[in-house]
Write an enzyme that holds these catalytic residues in place. Structure first.
Site, short mmCIF file in Angstrom:
data_model
loop_
_atom_site.label_atom_id
_atom_site.label_comp_id
_atom_site.label_asym_id
_atom_site.label_seq_id
_atom_site.Cartn_x
_atom_site.Cartn_y
_atom_site.Cartn_z
N ASP B 44 0.80 -1.23 0.00
CA ASP B 44 0.00 0.00 0.00
C ASP B 44 0.83 1.28 0.00
O ASP B 44 0.40 2.30 0.52
CB ASP B 44 -0.93 0.00 1.22
CG ASP B 44 -0.17 -0.26 2.52
OD1 ASP B 44 1.05 -0.05 2.55
OD2 ASP B 44 -0.81 -0.68 3.50
N GLU B 66 -0.69 -8.97 -1.51
CA GLU B 66 -1.27 -8.47 -0.26
C GLU B 66 -2.42 -7.49 -0.55
O GLU B 66 -2.45 -6.36 -0.06
CB GLU B 66 -0.22 -7.80 0.64
CG GLU B 66 -0.68 -7.71 2.08
CD GLU B 66 0.36 -7.09 3.02
OE1 GLU B 66 1.27 -6.42 2.53
OE2 GLU B 66 0.23 -7.29 4.22
N GLU B 80 -1.94 5.29 3.04
CA GLU B 80 -1.90 3.88 2.61
C GLU B 80 -3.27 3.33 2.20
O GLU B 80 -3.37 2.56 1.24
CB GLU B 80 -1.30 3.00 3.71
CG GLU B 80 0.21 3.19 3.89
CD GLU B 80 0.57 4.37 4.79
OE1 GLU B 80 -0.36 5.04 5.32
OE2 GLU B 80 1.77 4.64 4.96
N HIS B 153 5.99 3.94 14.33
CA HIS B 153 6.45 4.88 13.30
C HIS B 153 5.35 5.42 12.40
O HIS B 153 5.61 6.18 11.49
CB HIS B 153 7.53 4.24 12.44
CG HIS B 153 7.00 3.15 11.55
ND1 HIS B 153 6.98 1.85 11.93
CD2 HIS B 153 6.46 3.20 10.31
CE1 HIS B 153 6.46 1.12 10.97
NE2 HIS B 153 6.12 1.91 9.97
N ARG B 155 2.54 7.54 10.59
CA ARG B 155 2.23 8.95 10.45
C ARG B 155 1.08 9.35 11.38
O ARG B 155 1.09 10.40 11.99
CB ARG B 155 1.80 9.21 9.00
CG ARG B 155 2.31 10.46 8.36
CD ARG B 155 1.99 10.41 6.89
NE ARG B 155 3.17 10.02 6.13
CZ ARG B 155 3.82 10.86 5.32
NH1 ARG B 155 3.41 12.08 5.17
NH2 ARG B 155 4.87 10.45 4.66
N HIS B 185 12.68 5.03 14.68
CA HIS B 185 12.50 5.49 13.31
C HIS B 185 13.23 6.81 13.11
O HIS B 185 13.23 7.65 14.00
CB HIS B 185 11.00 5.67 13.06
CG HIS B 185 10.64 5.76 11.63
ND1 HIS B 185 10.52 6.96 10.99
CD2 HIS B 185 10.38 4.81 10.71
CE1 HIS B 185 10.19 6.73 9.73
NE2 HIS B 185 10.10 5.43 9.53
#
Lengths: 51, 322
Positions: B44, B66, B80, B153, B155, B185
């Site tokens: 994604d 996936e 995503e 990590h 967003r 990260h």
């Protein structure tokens, strides 16, 4: 058996997680007789994951 | 795996539209020149969607590895969810990791003849990695304190949510019987937040981001994993390690449904209490550490290769040359 032209399948990805998840597909495609894989990466994550 | 083509795009500090625009133009040119028979994309990311679009513009068929993960909210996770929904619209073959993912695709009207449940390739990769590599992971246990591995990590987790996560970690470290290990990260937002809450605290080890192979070994030595990562939710059950998912929503309900993961969100108390329950209640721990993995059996790669090859040759036989 008719001769079949090998098909070229490109695996395109940019991040390390994508590379990890594509590695088993690459390994499996490489073992096939009538298909061959190529790898195309877009971003800066180019450390070799698995040879 | 050595790349045959490398666009060499810088991703650090780039906005999705910047990197996406460049990648679309460059991939479109490459596909036009080399005419691959098929393009496979995974997951994604912006690359996933943009490579699909570039292939589509060149009438090259697309297979999506996936496929079918959904939260049902186009803006979470961002970007995503949109990337995978848009990739679905373009793809010719959909490799769903689970039955649930396949159902999500069928519910959106995707042709059932193009949807295949293969299991997730991440499980194949995990077994492959443990088999081929030595344990070179950082932070070998020096005593018998249990390792609590943390990765955060996303967003959507930045900001106040992240502070809640870090406060919970500090309290867990103060128990004294666990070693919190957190590969950090490189994102500056995450680093700033982490430095405020985690530096110089006993039993918390902040390490640099770990590459895949050492990370797999680090994971296999952990007692409990707290994460907002999707991939780790899928891998940990194969190693028999319970996962606390620090997110409000998940596109992987299978882990929760199978009882190998618990959704704890980003609230400090919830994270702390659920972690303590696993650390203190052996029965509860054992019930979550049962090594049954709803995400795959380690044979997904072979299935995807077989289906792709069969599809390409049956298409060739039908004389479809798009």
């Amino acid at each position: 058996m008719l001769h079949r032209k090998k098909k070229n399948v490109w695996l395109v990805f940019g991040t390390r997680p994508e590379a990890v998840k594509m590695a088993p597909v690459y390994v499996a495609l490489k073992e096939m007789e009538d298909v061959y894989p190529s790898i195309c990466i877009t971003a800066q994550h180019r450390e070799t994951i698995m040879s | 795996m050595v790349p045959d083509y490398d666009l060499n795009l810088m991703s650090t500090g780039q906005k999705p539209h910047g990197i996406g625009g460049q990648a679309l133009a460059m991939l479109g040119d490459l596909f036009e020149r080399h005419r691959p028979d098929m393009v496979l994309v995974q997951g994604d990311t912006t690359t996933t969607f943009v490579a699909s679009l570039a292939a589509f513009y060149n009438r090259v068929p697309v297979g999506h590895v996936e496929a079918g993960l959904r939260t049902g909210r186009l803006d979470a996770p961002f970007p995503e969810e949109a990337n995978r929904v848009l990739t679905t619209r373009i793809a010719d073959l959909h490799f769903a990791p689970t039955k649930g993912a396949a159902k999500a695709l069928l519910d959106e009207g995707v042709d059932s003849g193009t949807v295949h449940v293969t299991g997730n390739t991440v499980i194949d990769a995990l077994f492959l990695a443990l088999e081929i590599s030595e344990d070179l992971s950082p932070h070998q246990a020096e005593d018998n304190r249990r390792v609590l591995l943390v990765t955060a990590h996303r967003r959507e987790s930045f900001g106040p949510q992240m502070d809640g996560i870090f406060k919970a970690l500090r309290r867990l470290a103060q128990r004294g019987d666990v070693q919190v290990v957190i590969p950090l990260h490189p994102n500056p937002n995450v680093r700033r937040s982490a430095e405020m809450f985690l530096m110089d605290i006993e039993n918390i080890t902040v390490i640099e981001p770990v590459k895949y192979l050492p990370f797999v070994h680090l994971m296999s030595r952990s007692h409990l994993i707290l994460t907002d990562s999707g991939g780790i939710q899928e891998e940990a059950p194969s190693l028999g390690i319970p996962v606390l998912v620090m997110r409000e929503v998940t596109e992987r309900p299978e882990a929760k449904d199978a009882g190998v993961a618990v959704l704890v969100g980003t609230d400090e108390d919830t994270i702390y209490n659920e972690a303590c329950r696993l650390l203190d209640n052996q029965e509860h721990y054992d019930s979550m550490a049962q090594r049954k993995n709803p995400f795959g059996d380690g044979k997904a790669g072979g299935r995807i290769a077989d289906i792709t090859s069969r599809w390409l040759f049956s298409k060739a036989q039908k004389g479809e040359n798009r």
